[in-house]
Design a protein around this motif. Structure first.
Motif, mmCIF file in Angstrom:
data_model
loop_
_atom_site.group_PDB
_atom_site.id
_atom_site.type_symbol
_atom_site.label_atom_id
_atom_site.label_comp_id
_atom_site.label_asym_id
_atom_site.label_seq_id
_atom_site.Cartn_x
_atom_site.Cartn_y
_atom_site.Cartn_z
ATOM 1 N N LEU A 97 11.124 -0.055 -9.992
ATOM 2 C CA LEU A 97 10.191 -0.450 -11.026
ATOM 3 C C LEU A 97 9.976 0.448 -11.664
ATOM 4 O O LEU A 97 9.849 0.400 -12.635
ATOM 5 C CB LEU A 97 8.902 -0.137 -9.828
ATOM 6 N N GLN A 98 10.582 2.168 -11.497
ATOM 7 C CA GLN A 98 9.905 3.067 -12.165
ATOM 8 C C GLN A 98 11.375 2.619 -12.960
ATOM 9 O O GLN A 98 10.037 2.793 -14.090
ATOM 10 C CB GLN A 98 10.371 4.249 -11.932
ATOM 11 N N PRO A 99 11.808 2.678 -13.830
ATOM 12 C CA PRO A 99 12.554 2.296 -15.152
ATOM 13 C C PRO A 99 11.649 1.232 -15.567
ATOM 14 O O PRO A 99 11.762 1.221 -16.953
ATOM 15 C CB PRO A 99 13.856 1.644 -14.809
ATOM 16 N N ARG A 132 0.798 0.942 -12.914
ATOM 17 C CA ARG A 132 1.553 0.785 -11.877
ATOM 18 C C ARG A 132 0.504 0.951 -10.483
ATOM 19 O O ARG A 132 0.863 0.311 -10.006
ATOM 20 C CB ARG A 132 1.632 2.740 -11.774
ATOM 21 N N THR A 133 -0.280 1.029 -10.844
ATOM 22 C CA THR A 133 -1.446 0.115 -9.522
ATOM 23 C C THR A 133 -1.165 -2.046 -9.441
ATOM 24 O O THR A 133 -0.808 -1.982 -8.368
ATOM 25 C CB THR A 133 -2.176 0.567 -8.970
ATOM 26 N N CYS A 152 0.351 -1.093 -0.104
ATOM 27 C CA CYS A 152 0.164 -0.004 -0.210
ATOM 28 C C CYS A 152 0.663 1.765 0.631
ATOM 29 O O CYS A 152 0.327 2.489 -0.611
ATOM 30 C CB CYS A 152 -0.696 -0.301 0.979
ATOM 31 N N LEU A 153 2.086 1.574 0.606
ATOM 32 C CA LEU A 153 3.078 2.394 0.666
ATOM 33 C C LEU A 153 3.453 2.381 -0.853
ATOM 34 O O LEU A 153 3.740 3.932 -0.576
ATOM 35 C CB LEU A 153 3.760 2.058 1.586
ATOM 36 N N GLN A 154 3.366 1.476 -1.389
ATOM 37 C CA GLN A 154 4.087 1.457 -2.509
ATOM 38 C C GLN A 154 3.209 1.710 -3.490
ATOM 39 O O GLN A 154 3.724 2.705 -5.117
ATOM 40 C CB GLN A 154 4.900 0.416 -2.980
ATOM 41 N N LEU A 155 1.760 1.915 -3.480
ATOM 42 C CA LEU A 155 0.888 2.371 -4.387
ATOM 43 C C LEU A 155 1.143 3.832 -4.218
ATOM 44 O O LEU A 155 0.495 4.069 -5.433
ATOM 45 C CB LEU A 155 -0.506 1.746 -4.208
ATOM 46 N N LEU A 156 0.966 4.365 -2.989
ATOM 47 C CA LEU A 156 1.229 5.803 -3.807
ATOM 48 C C LEU A 156 2.710 6.340 -4.032
ATOM 49 O O LEU A 156 2.208 7.543 -5.439
ATOM 50 C CB LEU A 156 1.483 6.396 -2.225
ATOM 51 N N LEU A 157 4.112 5.556 -3.812
ATOM 52 C CA LEU A 157 4.896 6.073 -4.476
ATOM 53 C C LEU A 157 5.383 5.248 -5.859
ATOM 54 O O LEU A 157 6.149 6.375 -6.605
ATOM 55 C CB LEU A 157 6.323 5.186 -3.258
ATOM 56 N N PRO A 179 -7.338 5.798 -15.790
ATOM 57 C CA PRO A 179 -6.412 6.001 -17.299
ATOM 58 C C PRO A 179 -4.755 5.043 -16.891
ATOM 59 O O PRO A 179 -4.308 4.538 -15.614
ATOM 60 C CB PRO A 179 -5.435 6.923 -16.477
ATOM 61 N N PHE A 180 -4.530 4.878 -17.861
ATOM 62 C CA PHE A 180 -3.534 3.445 -18.138
ATOM 63 C C PHE A 180 -2.282 3.933 -17.108
ATOM 64 O O PHE A 180 -1.948 2.725 -16.715
ATOM 65 C CB PHE A 180 -3.416 3.436 -19.545
#
Length: 383
Positions: free
Chosen positions: A260-262, A294-295, A135-140, A288-289
Motif C-alpha cells: 500500500l505504501q507505494p 491514507r486513512t 485499525c492497526l493499519q491506520l497507525l502504520l 490534511p490530504f
C-alpha cells in the motif's frame, strides 16, 4: 549494512506472502497431475521473463530505476499508463488479500484462546477482526515511507518463514497420503471455474521455492477436503497452531504496507504536482490530504474485506490480473525491442505471450465467477 538488511527484509516480506497457504486448496482442485505441472510451469515462466527484464535495465546507456521507467523508455506514454494502472491495481488488491488473511487469522487465534479458557461462548464475527486489523493499519499507514520499515520488514520476513515451515511440518506430521489424480469431484461448471481460479492462486504465489513443499505436503495430508487456507486445517498441537496464526498476523502487518505504501506515494506525488488543485481537495474529513487520503484507503480496504472475505477467490483474482501484463508481456516485449532476436525466436516468445494472456483472462474469469457465487451465499456482518 542496514540498507542492505532493510532491502532484504522488505523483499522477503513482500515476496513470501500468504498465497502459499492457499496452494494445497488449489492442488485439491487440480489434482496430482495438473497441480504440480502448473506450479512448475509458472515458476519457469516467471524465472525466464525475470531474466529478460533484468537484461533490459539499461536503455541507451541510462540505467532505469523502476519498472515503470523502463516501460516508458521503450513504449512511451501509453505503455507507462498501462503498466502503471496494472501495477497499482495489483498493489491495492494484494493489500486487500492480506487484510482478509490477517482478519481470518485474528478470529481463529481469538477463538482458540477462548476455547482453551473453557468459555461457553466465543467470538464468531469475522467483520469485528477485520476492523481491528484495519485499525492497526491506520497507525502504520501514517509512517512516511518504506525506508522507515527496516526493522518491521525484517520481523515480517522471519514470520513468513516461520508459518511456512510450521504448515509444512504439521502437514508431514499428519502421516497421510491423500489426494487424487483429478482432484475434487465437482459438476462440470464448478470444476471448470475452480480450476481457473486455482491457476490464478498459483500465479499469486509462484515466486518462491517453498510453495512446492507446502502445496504438496498440505494436499498429501488432507486431500480433497483441505480448506482454502491450510492453517485452518490444523487444530493440534494448539500452541503450535496458535503460534503459526500469530506469525501470519505479524507478517501481514508489514506485508500490507509493502504494497500500500507505494500506492500512497504515487497518489501523493500526483497530488503534489497538481498545480490547479482546488482548495477543498487539500483536506479530507477536515484533516490534511496526506493523512486523510491514507486513512481513507485503509478504511476502503477494510470495508471491502468485509464485503468479500473470500481468501482463495481474491488470491486467484490478484494472481490472474498481475501475471500476464507485468510478468510476461512487458518483459518479453521490452527484451525484443532492445535485443531484436531472430524471427524464429521472436515467434516463440510471442507465442508464449499469447498463451499466458489466455491463461490470465481465463483465471480472472474463474475468480470473478467464484466471488459472485460465494457472495450470493454470504451473510454480511454474519459469523
Amino acid at each position: 549494512m542496514s540498507t542492505v538488511l532493510t532491502a532484504v527484509g522488505q523483499t522477503l516480506t513482500a515476496v513470501m506472502g500468504a498465497g502459499v497457504l492457499n496452494l494445497p486448496y488449489a492442488m485439491a482442485t487440480l489434482g496430482w497431475v495438473a497441480g504440480p505441472m502448473l506450479i512448475l510451469l509458472f515458476s519457469w515462466v516467471t524465472l525466464f521473463t525475470s531474466h529478460m527484464l533484468v537484461e533490459c535495465h539499461v536503455i541507451n546507456g541510462k540505467r532505469q530505476r523502476t519498472y515503470v521507467d523502463l516501460v516508458k523508455g521503450l513504449f512511451g506514454r501509453l505503455g507507462y499508463l498501462v503498466i502503471g494502472w496494472v501495477q497499482y491495481i495489483n498493489l491495492f488488491l494484494t493489500a486487500l488479500s492480506y487484510q482478509i488473511t490477517a482478519s481470518a487469522s485474528l478470529l481463529t487465534l481469538v477463538q482458540s484462546f477462548c476455547r482453551e479458557s473453557g468459555a461457553t461462548s466465543c467470538p464468531s464475527k469475522y467483520y469485528i477482526w477485520a476492523i481491528v486489523f484495519g485499525c492497526l493499519q491506520l497507525l502504520l499507514i501514517q509512517i512516511p515511507d518504506l525506508s522507515h520499515f527496516g526493522l518491521l520488514s525484517l520481523v515480517g520476513a522471519i514470520m513468513s518463514f516461520g508459518y511456512s515451515f510450521i504448515a509444512f511440518g504439521l502437514s508431514i506430521a499428519q502421516g497421510n497420503t491423500h489426494g487424487t489424480v483429478g482432484g475434487k469431484s465437482l459438476s462440470a461448471e464448478a470444476k471448470s471455474f475452480d480450476v481457473l481460479n486455482s491457476a490464478g492462486s498459483i500465479l499469486f504465489a509462484y515466486s518462491f521455492s517453498m510453495i512446492l513443499a507446502v502445496a504438496f505436503a498440505g494436499y498429501l495430508a488432507f486431500g480433497n477436503s483441505v480448506p482454502s487456507s491450510i492453517m485452518m486445517a490444523f487444530h493440534h498441537p494448539v500452541w503450535l497452531v496458535n503460534l503459526a496464526q500469530f506469525l501470519i498476523i505479524f507478517h501481514m502487518l508489514p506485508a500490507y504496507q509493502m504494497y500500500l505504501q507505494p500506492l500512497m506515494a504515487f497518489v501523493e506525488g500526483r497530488f503534489k504536482n497538481w498545480d490547479r488543485a482546488p482548495e477543498w481537495s487539500k483536506v479530507i474529513w477536515g484533516i490534511p490530504f496526506r493523512v486523510g487520503s491514507r486513512t481513507l484507503w485503509v478504511v476502503v480496504i477494510a470495508f471491502l474485506s468485509i464485503l468479500v472475505p473470500f481468501f482463495s477467490d481474491i488470491v486467484g483474482l490478484v494472481g490472474a490480473i498481475g501475471f500476464w501484463p507485468t510478468t510476461v508481456f512487458f518483459p518479453i516485449e521490452c527484451w525484443i525491442r532492445l535485443y531484436r532476436p531472430s524471427p524464429t525466436y521472436r515467434f516463440w516468445l510471442r507465442a508464449l505471450n499469447v498463451i499466458c494472456a489466455l491463461v490470465t483472462v481465463a483465471a480472472a474469469m474463474g475468480s470473478i465467477y467464484n466471488i459472485i457465487k460465494d457472495a450470493s451465499k454470504y451473510e454480511l456482518f454474519g459469523s
